[in-house]
Scaffold this motif. Structure first.
Motif, mmCIF file in Angstrom:
data_model
loop_
_atom_site.group_PDB
_atom_site.id
_atom_site.type_symbol
_atom_site.label_atom_id
_atom_site.label_comp_id
_atom_site.label_asym_id
_atom_site.label_seq_id
_atom_site.Cartn_x
_atom_site.Cartn_y
_atom_site.Cartn_z
ATOM 1 N N UNK A 116 -15.955 55.015 45.208
ATOM 2 C CA UNK A 116 -15.208 55.086 46.543
ATOM 3 C C UNK A 116 -13.825 54.076 46.554
ATOM 4 N N UNK A 117 -12.706 54.530 47.123
ATOM 5 C CA UNK A 117 -11.890 53.834 47.292
ATOM 6 C C UNK A 117 -12.157 52.605 48.272
ATOM 7 N N UNK A 118 -11.847 51.233 47.800
ATOM 8 C CA UNK A 118 -11.530 50.174 48.614
ATOM 9 C C UNK A 118 -10.483 49.968 49.386
ATOM 10 N N UNK A 119 -10.387 49.349 50.648
ATOM 11 C CA UNK A 119 -9.042 49.100 51.154
ATOM 12 C C UNK A 119 -9.511 48.205 52.221
ATOM 13 N N UNK A 120 -7.959 47.727 52.837
ATOM 14 C CA UNK A 120 -8.350 46.817 53.807
ATOM 15 C C UNK A 120 -6.906 46.879 54.693
ATOM 16 N N UNK A 121 -6.872 46.781 55.923
ATOM 17 C CA UNK A 121 -5.677 46.889 56.759
ATOM 18 C C UNK A 121 -5.261 45.561 57.219
ATOM 19 N N UNK A 122 -3.947 45.241 56.917
ATOM 20 C CA UNK A 122 -3.389 44.131 57.276
ATOM 21 C C UNK A 122 -2.403 44.297 58.545
ATOM 22 N N UNK A 123 -2.667 43.297 59.457
ATOM 23 C CA UNK A 123 -1.578 43.306 60.426
ATOM 24 C C UNK A 123 -0.826 41.862 60.654
ATOM 25 N N UNK B 111 -6.383 40.280 57.503
ATOM 26 C CA UNK B 111 -6.689 41.531 56.607
ATOM 27 C C UNK B 111 -8.019 42.082 57.037
ATOM 28 N N UNK B 112 -8.251 42.865 57.365
ATOM 29 C CA UNK B 112 -9.496 43.466 57.909
ATOM 30 C C UNK B 112 -10.140 44.627 57.109
ATOM 31 N N UNK B 113 -11.389 44.605 56.757
ATOM 32 C CA UNK B 113 -12.001 45.543 56.114
ATOM 33 C C UNK B 113 -12.756 46.545 57.105
ATOM 34 N N UNK B 114 -13.029 47.848 56.388
ATOM 35 C CA UNK B 114 -13.848 48.971 57.150
ATOM 36 C C UNK B 114 -14.747 48.343 58.019
ATOM 37 N N UNK B 115 -15.562 47.397 57.655
ATOM 38 C CA UNK B 115 -16.813 46.925 58.575
ATOM 39 C C UNK B 115 -16.223 46.124 59.634
ATOM 40 N N UNK B 116 -14.792 45.847 59.648
ATOM 41 C CA UNK B 116 -14.290 44.699 60.868
ATOM 42 C C UNK B 116 -14.278 43.450 60.431
ATOM 43 N N UNK B 117 -14.602 42.977 59.190
ATOM 44 C CA UNK B 117 -14.579 41.536 58.704
ATOM 45 C C UNK B 117 -13.195 41.249 58.496
#
Length: 156
Positions: A7-14, A23-29
């Motif tokens: 599966x693809x790994x990803x983060x969201x940066x704001x 940087x936030x991962x799918x689990x909210x960390x």
């Protein structure tokens, strides 16, 4: 040789402020970083990711035999200025400093470390192997002017 895709790994940066990002991962960390006295830089995060990846490989196996009394890993690299004005890291190095109790489990764990570090480098650490393989990075952009707070954007 087959290339098995996971599966693809990803983060969201704001952006929180100038030179301050989350940087936030799918689990909210979340990890806050950027440029400033109280922040790790992106280069330091890269070094931390390499050290962390290999540390997990070593710790997962050795801790089955014994809890370490000390577990420190130093990651370092030299920033090289390029003729075109860019830069990159060279001479990346991980230095493991581990101690275990002087008992049967501790001696067993200590005896595994060199092999585990080699296996991490050669096979298991996705982060360092990605750096060593020189994986291309693609960039995409989506730019709006007059974007509303609720996520609506002007379109032409």
């Amino acid at each position: 040789m087959s290339n098995h895709q996971n599966p693809t790994h990803s983060i969201e940066l704001t952006r929180e402020a100038t030179n301050r990002y989350v940087a936030r991962n799918a689990a909210g960390v979340e990890v806050t970083f950027g440029r400033g006295e109280d922040l790790m830089s992106p280069v330091e995060l890269l070094l931390a990711a390499i050290a962390g990846c290999s540390s997990i490989d070593v710790d997962t196996v050795t801790s089955r035999s014994s809890e370490p009394t000390e577990f420190k890993v130093e990651a370092s690299g030299n920033k090289i200025a390029e003729e075109n004005g860019g830069s990159h890291l060279e001479d990346l190095n991980l230095s493991f400093n581990l101690s275990f109790p002087d008992d049967e489990g501790g001696r067993k764990a200590a005896g595994l470390v060199d092999r585990l570090v080699k296996l991490s480098h050669d096979k298991y650490c996705t982060v360092s192997r990605t750096v060593e393989h020189g994986t291309p990075v693609a960039f995409e952009t989506e730019i709006s002017v007059g974007r509303e707070e609720d996520g609506n954007k002007d379109t032409e």
